[in-house]
Design a protein around this motif. Structure first.
Motif, PDB file in Angstrom:
ATOM      1  N   ALA A  12      14.274  40.395  28.814  1.00 35.47           N
ATOM      2  CA  ALA A  12      13.245  39.729  28.009  1.00 35.47           C
ATOM      3  C   ALA A  12      13.536  38.230  27.986  1.00 35.47           C
ATOM      4  N   LEU A  13      12.556  37.436  28.383  1.00 38.64           N
ATOM      5  CA  LEU A  13      12.732  35.995  28.481  1.00 38.64           C
ATOM      6  C   LEU A  13      11.633  35.274  27.707  1.00 38.64           C
ATOM      7  N   GLY A  14      11.974  34.109  27.197  1.00 38.77           N
ATOM      8  CA  GLY A  14      11.009  33.257  26.518  1.00 38.77           C
ATOM      9  C   GLY A  14      11.352  31.797  26.726  1.00 38.77           C
ATOM     10  N   LEU A  15      10.337  30.977  26.944  1.00 37.33           N
ATOM     11  CA  LEU A  15      10.538  29.544  27.156  1.00 37.33           C
ATOM     12  C   LEU A  15       9.432  28.786  26.439  1.00 37.33           C
ATOM     13  N   THR A  16       9.805  27.799  25.612  1.00 34.88           N
ATOM     14  CA  THR A  16       8.836  27.049  24.808  1.00 34.88           C
ATOM     15  C   THR A  16       9.157  25.561  24.837  1.00 34.88           C
ATOM     16  N   TYR A  17       8.118  24.761  25.050  1.00 33.89           N
ATOM     17  CA  TYR A  17       8.241  23.307  24.928  1.00 33.89           C
ATOM     18  C   TYR A  17       7.433  22.864  23.712  1.00 33.89           C
ATOM     19  N   THR A  18       8.053  22.041  22.851  1.00 32.65           N
ATOM     20  CA  THR A  18       7.409  21.577  21.626  1.00 32.65           C
ATOM     21  C   THR A  18       7.478  20.058  21.546  1.00 32.65           C
ATOM     22  N   TYR A  19       6.355  19.461  21.217  1.00 33.79           N
ATOM     23  CA  TYR A  19       6.295  18.015  20.986  1.00 33.79           C
ATOM     24  C   TYR A  19       5.851  17.772  19.555  1.00 33.79           C
ATOM     25  N   GLN A  20       6.597  16.963  18.838  1.00 32.46           N
ATOM     26  CA  GLN A  20       6.306  16.647  17.442  1.00 32.46           C
ATOM     27  C   GLN A  20       6.302  15.137  17.269  1.00 32.46           C
ATOM     28  N   GLU A  21       5.262  14.632  16.626  1.00 26.66           N
ATOM     29  CA  GLU A  21       5.152  13.184  16.425  1.00 26.66           C
ATOM     30  C   GLU A  21       4.668  12.891  15.007  1.00 26.66           C
TER      31      GLU A  21
ATOM     32  N   GLY B  93       0.816  -1.201   0.000  1.00 23.62           N
ATOM     33  CA  GLY B  93       0.000   0.000   0.000  1.00 23.62           C
ATOM     34  C   GLY B  93       0.852   1.255   0.000  1.00 23.62           C
ATOM     35  N   ARG B  94       0.203   2.412  -0.031  1.00 25.62           N
ATOM     36  CA  ARG B  94       0.906   3.684  -0.005  1.00 25.62           C
ATOM     37  C   ARG B  94       1.158   4.116   1.434  1.00 25.62           C
ATOM     38  N   ARG B  95       2.250   4.783   1.610  1.00 23.17           N
ATOM     39  CA  ARG B  95       2.597   5.281   2.932  1.00 23.17           C
ATOM     40  C   ARG B  95       1.663   6.426   3.323  1.00 23.17           C
ATOM     41  N   GLN B  96       1.211   6.414   4.583  1.00 23.07           N
ATOM     42  CA  GLN B  96       0.394   7.478   5.144  1.00 23.07           C
ATOM     43  C   GLN B  96       0.880   7.780   6.555  1.00 23.07           C
ATOM     44  N   ASP B  97       0.992   9.066   6.873  1.00 25.63           N
ATOM     45  CA  ASP B  97       1.443   9.497   8.198  1.00 25.63           C
ATOM     46  C   ASP B  97       0.395  10.398   8.835  1.00 25.63           C
ATOM     47  N   GLY B  98       0.353  10.346  10.150  1.00 26.39           N
ATOM     48  CA  GLY B  98      -0.370  11.341  10.928  1.00 26.39           C
ATOM     49  C   GLY B  98       0.654  12.198  11.656  1.00 26.39           C
ATOM     50  N   ALA B  99       0.655  13.498  11.409  1.00 29.51           N
ATOM     51  CA  ALA B  99       1.671  14.397  11.976  1.00 29.51           C
ATOM     52  C   ALA B  99       1.027  15.293  13.024  1.00 29.51           C
ATOM     53  N   LEU B 100       1.537  15.216  14.244  1.00 22.35           N
ATOM     54  CA  LEU B 100       1.017  15.998  15.363  1.00 22.35           C
ATOM     55  C   LEU B 100       2.095  16.958  15.852  1.00 22.35           C
ATOM     56  N   LEU B 101       1.715  18.196  16.102  1.00 22.69           N
ATOM     57  CA  LEU B 101       2.624  19.205  16.629  1.00 22.69           C
ATOM     58  C   LEU B 101       1.903  19.986  17.714  1.00 22.69           C
ATOM     59  N   ALA B 102       2.518  20.096  18.891  1.00 19.95           N
ATOM     60  CA  ALA B 102       1.923  20.824  20.002  1.00 19.95           C
ATOM     61  C   ALA B 102       3.024  21.580  20.741  1.00 19.95           C
ATOM     62  N   SER B 103       2.714  22.793  21.187  1.00 22.67           N
ATOM     63  CA  SER B 103       3.708  23.582  21.917  1.00 22.67           C
ATOM     64  C   SER B 103       3.016  24.501  22.911  1.00 22.67           C
ATOM     65  N   VAL B 104       3.735  24.808  23.990  1.00 24.15           N
ATOM     66  CA  VAL B 104       3.289  25.769  24.992  1.00 24.15           C
ATOM     67  C   VAL B 104       4.463  26.698  25.275  1.00 24.15           C
ATOM     68  N   GLY B 105       4.163  27.968  25.533  1.00 25.18           N
ATOM     69  CA  GLY B 105       5.232  28.921  25.737  1.00 25.18           C
ATOM     70  C   GLY B 105       4.896  29.979  26.763  1.00 25.18           C
ATOM     71  N   TYR B 106       5.946  30.602  27.301  1.00 20.32           N
ATOM     72  CA  TYR B 106       5.816  31.689  28.272  1.00 20.32           C
ATOM     73  C   TYR B 106       6.803  32.778  27.904  1.00 20.32           C
ATOM     74  N   THR B 107       6.384  34.043  27.977  1.00 18.34           N
ATOM     75  CA  THR B 107       7.266  35.170  27.698  1.00 18.34           C
ATOM     76  C   THR B 107       7.162  36.194  28.815  1.00 18.34           C
ATOM     77  N   TYR B 108       8.295  36.837  29.076  1.00 19.60           N
ATOM     78  CA  TYR B 108       8.377  37.888  30.082  1.00 19.60           C
ATOM     79  C   TYR B 108       9.073  39.080  29.463  1.00 19.60           C
ATOM     80  N   LYS B 109       8.461  40.275  29.593  1.00 17.44           N
ATOM     81  CA  LYS B 109       9.040  41.500  29.072  1.00 17.44           C
ATOM     82  C   LYS B 109       9.243  42.470  30.218  1.00 17.44           C
ATOM     83  N   GLY B 110      10.505  42.662  30.578  1.00 19.15           N
ATOM     84  CA  GLY B 110      10.863  43.547  31.665  1.00 19.15           C
ATOM     85  C   GLY B 110      12.279  44.042  31.460  1.00 19.15           C
ATOM     86  N   PRO B 111      13.036  44.252  32.540  1.00 16.41           N
ATOM     87  CA  PRO B 111      14.453  44.607  32.384  1.00 16.41           C
ATOM     88  C   PRO B 111      15.217  43.566  31.575  1.00 16.41           C
TER      89      PRO B 111
END
Length: 349
Positions: free
Chosen positions: A233-242, A213-231
């Motif tokens: 600037a910070l950013g933090l992101t977690y990403t899951y890819q399947e 048969g033909r190849r078929q994939d299911g592609a999942l991508l999910a991410s959550v992030g946090y940012t801080y803007k002050g003296p």
């Protein structure tokens, strides 16, 4: 790509002619760099620090973006184009173009509808591909703190070195942003796509299937992030890819944690830092397809980059940059390590 860029240019010019009836804004940035690449051919080695050959690199990147806003609708466009030229390893020369165009109309004070299109074309180096996506979306933004977007569309990916790795299919996704206060904000996004390939399914070694048969994939991508803007600037992101595939050896799961920071220093200096750590898992214990990461063009899963920027005047900046890339292939002793450092100038308008 040409049709999308032509449409973007024509629409921007047409809208610019009627700018007196609405708001029109834009920005332009051009950056040139001279770099020393410590592992130009991107070789793997048995040693942790690698043993690749060094080469001098010249790069140029131009970015332009614009926004046209009327009473109830708006048009947003962006174009990025750039390239790099190696002095010795010409096989690593690359030209990249990316464009995005989005149009939306407001339905009341908190609801909106729109369409968007994205295109990316990469020529040269070890990954030569075109990635196209078009979708329609609905957006809910009851106030300045919250925004939620749901979209549905289709994606087409063409991998020129091996057409068997090309795919197409529908995709759905969402994007949510929540601003806690003027300094803290949260974001979350997700996407799922059903991909169909022109190649046949690969079966486990030692099996004798009666059909293919033909190849078929299911592609999942999910991410959550946090940012801080002050003296600082910070950013933090977690990403899951399947990618879950019916073809043996093609499934993969990726975890990635990325962070960024920016701080102002004396003498009008700005220090920018970015880093990421990745972990890959292959359920079948093997992964034979070309490693194509659509999220970004990092050559490795673990990265660290530093940039020191100082403005020379209102439109020109000078920068010093250094970056490290490293990873280890699973189930063997091959390591990848690369260092890149240099100086650059950025003109902005």
């Amino acid at each position: 790509m040409k049709r999308l860029l032509s449409t973007l240019v024509v629409l921007c010019l047409a809208l610019a002619g009627g700018a007196h009836a609405a708001d029109l804004e834009g920005a332009l940035r051009v950056t040139g760099r001279t770099l020393l690449d410590g592992n130009a051919p991107r070789d793997f080695s048995k040693g942790r620090l690698g043993s690749g050959a060094a080469d001098l690199v010249f790069s140029l990147l131009a970015s332009g973006e614009g926004r046209y806003t009327a009473d109830r609708w708006q048009l947003v466009g962006r174009y990025d184009g750039g390239g790099r030229k190696y002095l010795t390893f010409s096989d690593e020369d690359v030209l990249v173009q990316a464009a995005a165009l989005e149009g939306s109309v407001a339905l009341g004070t908190s609801l909106g509808l729109g369409v968007e299109g994205r295109a990316k074309d990469r020529r040269g180096g070890s990954r030569d591909y075109s990635d196209l996506m078009a979708s329609a979306f609905v957006e809910y933004a009851p106030d300045a703190r919250l925004a939620l977007r749901l979209r549905a569309g289709a994606q087409r990916f063409l991998y020129r070195p091996d057409f068997a790795a090309s795919f197409g299919g529908p995709a759905v996704g969402f994007l949510a942003r929540f601003r806690i206060d003027r300094r803290h904000a949260l974001s979350a996004s997700g996407e799922y796509g059903s991909r169909r390939y022109p190649s046949s399914v690969r079966y486990p070694p030692g099996t004798s299937p009666t059909w293919t048969g033909r190849r078929q994939d299911g592609a999942l991508l999910a991410s959550v992030g946090y940012t801080y803007k002050g003296p600082v600037a910070l950013g933090l992101t977690y990403t899951y890819q399947e990618a879950s595939s019916n073809s043996f050896g093609e499934s993969v799961q990726r975890h990635r944690l990325s962070g960024s920071a920016g701080v102002r220093l004396p003498w009008r200096l700005m220090l920018l830092a970015q880093g990421s750590l990745g972990l890959n898992r292959y359920p079948d214990g093997v992964y034979l397809s070309p490693d194509i990461i659509l999220l970004e063009d990092d050559e490795a899963q673990n990265t660290l980059s530093l940039k020191l920027v100082r403005p020379l005047n209102g439109h020109l900046d000078v920068e010093l940059s250094f970056a490290m890339y490293g990873t280890q292939l699973p189930r063997n002793e091959l390591y990848y390590f690369r260092q890149v450092g240099g100086v650059g100038l950025t003109w902005r308008l």
